[in-house]
Enzyme design. Structure first.
Site, mmCIF file in Angstrom:
data_model
loop_
_atom_site.group_PDB
_atom_site.id
_atom_site.type_symbol
_atom_site.label_atom_id
_atom_site.label_comp_id
_atom_site.label_asym_id
_atom_site.label_seq_id
_atom_site.Cartn_x
_atom_site.Cartn_y
_atom_site.Cartn_z
ATOM 1 N N PHE A 11 0.856 -1.193 0.000
ATOM 2 C CA PHE A 11 0.000 0.000 0.000
ATOM 3 C C PHE A 11 0.895 1.247 0.000
ATOM 4 O O PHE A 11 0.622 2.226 0.657
ATOM 5 C CB PHE A 11 -0.939 -0.032 1.221
ATOM 6 C CG PHE A 11 -2.173 0.831 1.068
ATOM 7 C CD1 PHE A 11 -3.092 0.589 0.044
ATOM 8 C CD2 PHE A 11 -2.416 1.885 1.933
ATOM 9 C CE1 PHE A 11 -4.235 1.374 -0.099
ATOM 10 C CE2 PHE A 11 -3.563 2.680 1.805
ATOM 11 C CZ PHE A 11 -4.464 2.418 0.778
ATOM 12 N N VAL A 155 6.229 -3.029 -17.135
ATOM 13 C CA VAL A 155 7.085 -2.332 -18.101
ATOM 14 C C VAL A 155 6.431 -1.010 -18.489
ATOM 15 O O VAL A 155 5.276 -1.004 -18.937
ATOM 16 C CB VAL A 155 7.330 -3.199 -19.366
ATOM 17 C CG1 VAL A 155 8.230 -2.465 -20.353
ATOM 18 C CG2 VAL A 155 7.953 -4.538 -18.998
ATOM 19 N N GLY A 209 7.492 9.763 -6.428
ATOM 20 C CA GLY A 209 6.962 8.402 -6.558
ATOM 21 C C GLY A 209 7.468 7.670 -7.792
ATOM 22 O O GLY A 209 6.859 6.715 -8.241
ATOM 23 N N GLU A 212 12.195 3.272 -7.001
ATOM 24 C CA GLU A 212 11.895 2.048 -6.252
ATOM 25 C C GLU A 212 12.164 2.293 -4.764
ATOM 26 O O GLU A 212 12.883 3.233 -4.403
ATOM 27 C CB GLU A 212 12.804 0.914 -6.735
ATOM 28 C CG GLU A 212 12.590 0.515 -8.181
ATOM 29 C CD GLU A 212 11.208 -0.063 -8.435
ATOM 30 O OE1 GLU A 212 10.866 -1.081 -7.825
ATOM 31 O OE2 GLU A 212 10.473 0.521 -9.251
ATOM 32 N N LYS A 227 12.971 -5.133 -16.843
ATOM 33 C CA LYS A 227 12.075 -4.853 -17.970
ATOM 34 C C LYS A 227 12.621 -5.441 -19.274
ATOM 35 O O LYS A 227 11.853 -5.928 -20.109
ATOM 36 C CB LYS A 227 11.863 -3.347 -18.078
ATOM 37 C CG LYS A 227 11.060 -2.805 -16.882
ATOM 38 C CD LYS A 227 11.198 -1.312 -16.721
ATOM 39 C CE LYS A 227 10.398 -0.811 -15.525
ATOM 40 N NZ LYS A 227 10.706 0.565 -15.150
ATOM 41 N N GLY A 324 5.411 6.496 -11.850
ATOM 42 C CA GLY A 324 4.563 7.485 -11.161
ATOM 43 C C GLY A 324 3.335 6.835 -10.562
ATOM 44 O O GLY A 324 2.893 5.772 -10.996
HETATM 45 N N1 HSE Z 1 11.252 2.847 -10.478
HETATM 46 C C1 HSE Z 1 10.642 2.544 -11.726
HETATM 47 C C2 HSE Z 1 11.055 3.585 -12.744
HETATM 48 C C3 HSE Z 1 9.149 2.518 -11.539
HETATM 49 O O1 HSE Z 1 11.599 4.627 -12.337
HETATM 50 O O2 HSE Z 1 10.877 3.373 -13.945
HETATM 51 C C4 HSE Z 1 8.382 1.992 -12.719
HETATM 52 O O3 HSE Z 1 8.728 0.670 -13.015
#
Ligand code: HSE
Length: 345
Positions: A11, A155, A209, A212, A227, A324
Site C-alpha cells: 500500500f 514495463v 513516486g 523504487e 524490464k 509514477g
Molecule cells: N522505479 C521505476 C522507474 C518505476 O523509475 O521506472 C516503474 O517501473
C-alpha cells in the site's frame, strides 16, 4: 452488477495511487464497464494490514496512512496479518501484488502470486521480480486454475507496451527492441543536464513516486534490466534471466561527462535493448551517448520509450509515462478491466 473483491499486497506509492483511482473512477467503472471494486484486504510491510470481508473504506485507509497511523487499527477490521495470512484468509477474488520488488530472487512477491493463483484468485502485479524470473510457471499455474495472471504495469508503468506488443503486433515478428525503460534515471539525467546535483534529484524522484523503495534498483540499472528480461521473454520469445544480461546503471555518469557529450551534440540515456537471431539473444542495459537527432534523445523526464523492430511493420515506437503514482495505478486498473471483460460476464 458484478463486484470484484480485491486484496492488495503493498500500500505504498502504487497502492495508494490505485486506491485514489478506484475512488475517482467508481461511478464511471459502473456506468461504462458494468462493475464495481471492493477492496477487502490490504497488507503492507510498513503500514500494517486490515482484513474486512465486506469492504474497506478507502478514503479512511488513505487518511490513516497520511496521518501516520497503522492500518492494523482500521475500525471494524482484523489487523496484524502478514501477506501470506492475508492471502490465506481473504475472501478476495483478485490479488493485486504491488509490494517490494527483488529482481534477483523475485521474493516475497513470487510466493504471494503462487499462493493466490493456487487458491484460484486472479492476480494483477506491477512487480517485476516474479514476471522476470518465473513467467512461464506462473502463466501455467494460472491456466491450470482457470484464472488470469496480468502484469501490464511491470514495463513502462501504465503505458500499454506489453499489450501493444502482444495484441496489436500479433502476426508480426518482433526481432529486437531498444528503449528508455526507467523513469527515475531518465528524470535524473534530464535534471542533471540542467545543473541539479545527483543526490538532490534522486530525493526528488523518490518524493515524486518514480523511484523504487531501494533506489539502487533504479540507478544501478536493475529495474531496467528486469524490464529487458520481461520484454525479451514475453515479446521476443526468449528464455533469459537477469543474470544472463550485462547491466550498467547511471552511477558513473558525471556532470563533466554530460558536458563533454553535449559539446559533441550528444546526450546520455540509459538504454535497454535486446535482439534475437536464430534463438540467440543479445541484450544489455547500459548508458549510451545518443546524437540529438536520435528520437530517444528527445525523450525527457520520467517519460519512457521503446522502439520495436518488426518483420512486417518495420520500426514502431511506443512513448509514454514510465513511472509514477497515477500512471502505475492506472496499469493495475487496466488489468482489472481486462479481467472483468474476459471473466466477469
Ligand atoms: N522505479 C521505476 C522507474 C518505476 O523509475 O521506472 C516503474 O517501473
Amino acid at each position: 452488477m458484478k463486484t470484484w473483491k480485491i486484496a492488495m499486497i503493498g500500500f505504498g506509492t502504487v497502492g495508494q495511487g490505485l486506491a485514489e483511482i478506484l475512488l475517482a473512477k467508481e461511478q464511471s467503472l459502473k456506468d461504462e464497464e458494468g462493475f464495481a471494486c471492493s477492496v477487502v484486504a490490504v497488507s503492507d510491510l510498513r503500514l500494517g494490514s486490515v482484513l474486512a470481508p465486506s469492504g474497506i473504506d478507502l478514503k479512511e485507509a488513505l487518511r490513516m496512512v497520511k496521518e501516520g497511523k497503522s492500518l492494523d487499527g482500521y475500525p471494524g477490521g482484523k489487523g496484524g496479518l502478514d501477506a501470506a495470512a492475508t492471502i490465506r484468509e481473504t475472501n478476495a477474488d483478485v490479488l493485486v501484488e504491488i509490494g517490494y520488488t527483488d529482481i534477483r530472487t523475485g521474493e516475497p512477491a513470487t510466493s504471494h502470486v503462487r499462493q493466490a493463483l493456487a487458491r484460484g484468485m486472479h492476480v494483477v502485479t506491477t512487480n517485476k521480480g516474479p514476471v522476470a524470473l518465473f513467467l512461464p510457471d506462473l502463466l501455467d499455474l494460472a491456466r491450470s486454475k482457470g484464472v488470469r495472471f496480468l502484469f501490464e504495469g511491470t514495463v513502462m508503468s501504465g503505458t500499454p507496451v506489453l499489450s501493444f506488443a502482444k495484441k496489436n503486433l500479433a502476426g508480426c515478428r518482433v526481432l529486437s527492441f531498444s528503449g528508455i525503460l526507467n523513469g527515475t534515471t531518465n528524470y535524473m539525467l534530464t535534471e542533471m543536464e540542467k545543473g541539479m546535483g545527483y543526490d538532490e534529484i534522486l530525493k526528488k524522484a523518490q518524493e515524486l513516486g518514480y523511484a523504487e523503495a531501494v533506489p539502487d534498483a533504479d540507478v544501478k540499472g536493475w529495474d531496467a534490466l528486469g524490464k529487458v528480461v520481461i520484454l525479451s521473454n514475453y515479446v521476443l520469445g526468449a528464455r533469459v534471466k537477469p543474470s544472463d544480461i550485462p547491466c550498467e546503471g547511471i552511477t558513473e555518469i558525471t556532470p563533466e561527462k554530460m558536458k563533454k557529450a553535449a559539446s559533441e551534440g550528444k546526450r546520455y540515456k540509459l538504454i535497454g535493448r535486446a535482439s534475437i537471431d536464430g534463438g540467440r539473444v543479445q541484450a544489455s542495459v547500459a548508458p549510451a551517448t545518443l546524437p540529438l537527432s536520435d528520437p530517444l534523445a528527445g525523450v525527457s523526464g520520467p517519460t519512457n520509450a521503446v522502439t520495436f523492430e518488426t518483420d512486417l511493420l518495420g520500426s514502431v515506437t511506443v512513448v509514454g509515462p514510465g513511472a509514477g503514482r497515477a500512471a502505475t495505478g492506472f496499469a493495475v486498473l487496466a488489468d482489472l478491466i481486462d479481467i472483468h471483460r474476459s471473466c466477469g460476464k
